[in-house]
Scaffold this motif. Structure first.
Motif, PDB file in Angstrom:
ATOM      1  N   UNK A  38      38.351  56.753  26.711  1.00 16.56           N
ATOM      2  CA  UNK A  38      39.104  55.500  26.612  1.00 16.56           C
ATOM      3  C   UNK A  38      38.112  54.350  26.484  1.00 16.56           C
ATOM      4  N   UNK A  39      38.346  53.509  25.485  1.00 20.67           N
ATOM      5  CA  UNK A  39      37.442  52.402  25.195  1.00 20.67           C
ATOM      6  C   UNK A  39      38.034  51.091  25.700  1.00 20.67           C
ATOM      7  N   UNK A  40      37.463  50.559  26.757  1.00 18.62           N
ATOM      8  CA  UNK A  40      37.877  49.274  27.329  1.00 18.62           C
ATOM      9  C   UNK A  40      39.386  49.165  27.540  1.00 18.62           C
ATOM     10  N   UNK A  41      39.982  50.116  28.231  1.00 18.54           N
ATOM     11  CA  UNK A  41      41.438  50.055  28.419  1.00 18.54           C
ATOM     12  C   UNK A  41      41.886  48.816  29.182  1.00 18.54           C
ATOM     13  N   UNK A  42      41.079  48.352  30.145  1.00 14.47           N
ATOM     14  CA  UNK A  42      41.509  47.199  30.936  1.00 14.47           C
ATOM     15  C   UNK A  42      41.423  45.892  30.162  1.00 14.47           C
ATOM     16  N   UNK A  43      40.801  45.915  28.989  1.00 15.76           N
ATOM     17  CA  UNK A  43      40.822  44.715  28.139  1.00 15.76           C
ATOM     18  C   UNK A  43      42.242  44.355  27.735  1.00 15.76           C
ATOM     19  N   UNK A  44      43.134  45.347  27.737  1.00 14.15           N
ATOM     20  CA  UNK A  44      44.511  45.093  27.309  1.00 14.15           C
ATOM     21  C   UNK A  44      45.328  44.359  28.366  1.00 14.15           C
ATOM     22  N   UNK A  45      44.804  44.235  29.579  1.00 14.82           N
ATOM     23  CA  UNK A  45      45.453  43.368  30.562  1.00 14.82           C
ATOM     24  C   UNK A  45      44.831  41.976  30.541  1.00 14.82           C
ATOM     25  N   UNK A  46      43.614  41.876  30.005  1.00 12.15           N
ATOM     26  CA  UNK A  46      42.918  40.593  29.971  1.00 12.15           C
ATOM     27  C   UNK A  46      43.211  39.803  28.705  1.00 12.15           C
ATOM     28  N   UNK A  47      43.496  40.516  27.603  1.00  7.87           N
ATOM     29  CA  UNK A  47      43.671  39.871  26.311  1.00  7.87           C
ATOM     30  C   UNK A  47      44.890  40.416  25.581  1.00  7.87           C
ATOM     31  N   UNK A  48      45.289  39.701  24.552  1.00 10.65           N
ATOM     32  CA  UNK A  48      46.331  40.160  23.631  1.00 10.65           C
ATOM     33  C   UNK A  48      45.869  39.858  22.218  1.00 10.65           C
ATOM     34  N   UNK A  49      46.672  40.258  21.260  1.00 10.51           N
ATOM     35  CA  UNK A  49      46.320  39.989  19.864  1.00 10.51           C
ATOM     36  C   UNK A  49      46.234  38.492  19.577  1.00 10.51           C
ATOM     37  N   UNK A  50      46.845  37.671  20.425  1.00 12.73           N
ATOM     38  CA  UNK A  50      46.840  36.219  20.231  1.00 12.73           C
ATOM     39  C   UNK A  50      45.715  35.506  20.970  1.00 12.73           C
ATOM     40  N   UNK A  51      44.907  36.245  21.715  1.00 12.44           N
ATOM     41  CA  UNK A  51      43.825  35.630  22.475  1.00 12.44           C
ATOM     42  C   UNK A  51      42.737  35.108  21.553  1.00 12.44           C
TER      43      UNK A  51
END
Length: 242
Positions: A31-44
């Protein structure tokens, strides 16, 4: 029992090319940076590419995904501690379920590399402070200093460093995992523009150009401030590199 390895990193630490070794092994679900998906979104504001909207976007959801994957096979996940620092700091139960390893890179190099891709990065996103915080949590949890890799050692002597890491993790060293085809693994597509060098690599190598553009600290004073803040935490962790 299946193993879970958590590689905790900061941006531009050569963590992705180390992750590629685990992708090539074939015996880990990566898994590549899974927790990035709680920190960012496609609109970040942070640069991103092909956003995967199917992945969990909460800490508990991401953690559950990793734990469920561990029921099937060995798991390797790489992430930045600053993505989930508040939750991770108090979640010793999750940290206790895995081998927590850390990778660090001299902050002048990582900060300047980071700035080329994301000039508007905030101070905390440099990542050394958050990494050190979790390093301390794991030290207290386990009663021993966690495993730390210096990225320059990895680049200069990849096979000895990987062999030593495999010994620590009690997994077999697999020579075939030290080289690969030039391609973008599916795990990297959301952050593809961050991993151009890794995508175009065939093995871990020391970059030809070793000089760091220190003039960037004069052209962009905020970078010097970031360096002064984060280098203390790098230095503390570097004392324990394997």
């Amino acid at each position: 029992m299946n193993k879970m390895v958590g590689l905790w990193a900061h941006p531009r630490s050569r963590s992705t090319v180390l992750e590629r070794v685990f992708i090539e092994r074939g015996d880990f679900e990566v898994f590549h940076e899974p927790f990035a998906h709680m920190a960012f979104s496609a609109d970040s504001a942070i640069p991103s590419d092909e956003w995967d909207h199917s992945l969990p976007t909460t800490y508990e959801g991401i953690k559950a995904q990793l734990i469920q994957a561990k029921e099937r096979r060995h798991v390797f996940h790489k992430d930045m501690c600053y993505h989930c620092l508040d939750e991770l700091t108090v979640d010793v139960g999750f940290l206790a379920q895995q081998d927590n390893i850390f990778i660090i890179r001299e902050p002048a190099s990582s900060i300047i590399s980071h700035h080329r891709i994301h000039p508007d990065m905030p101070l905390h996103a440099i990542g050394h402070k958050a990494l050190y915080d979790i390093f301390c949590v794991v030290t207290k949890l386990t009663g021993k200093v966690p495993y730390v890799i210096n990225a320059d050692d990895l680049a200069a002597n990849p096979e000895p460093v990987i062999r030593k890491l495999c010994d620590y993790l009690q997994i077999e060293f697999l020579p075939h995992a030290m080289s690969w085809q030039r391609e973008c693994p599916a795990q990297w597509k959301t952050w593809r523009s961050w991993h151009v060098a890794a995508e175009n690599s065939e093995r871990i190598v020391m970059p030809e150009k070793q000089s760091v553009d220190m003039g960037a600290f004069d052209r962009y004073p905020k970078l010097r401030e970031m360096y002064e803040y984060h280098r203390t935490f790098y230095a503390r962790m570097n004392e324990f590199c394997q």
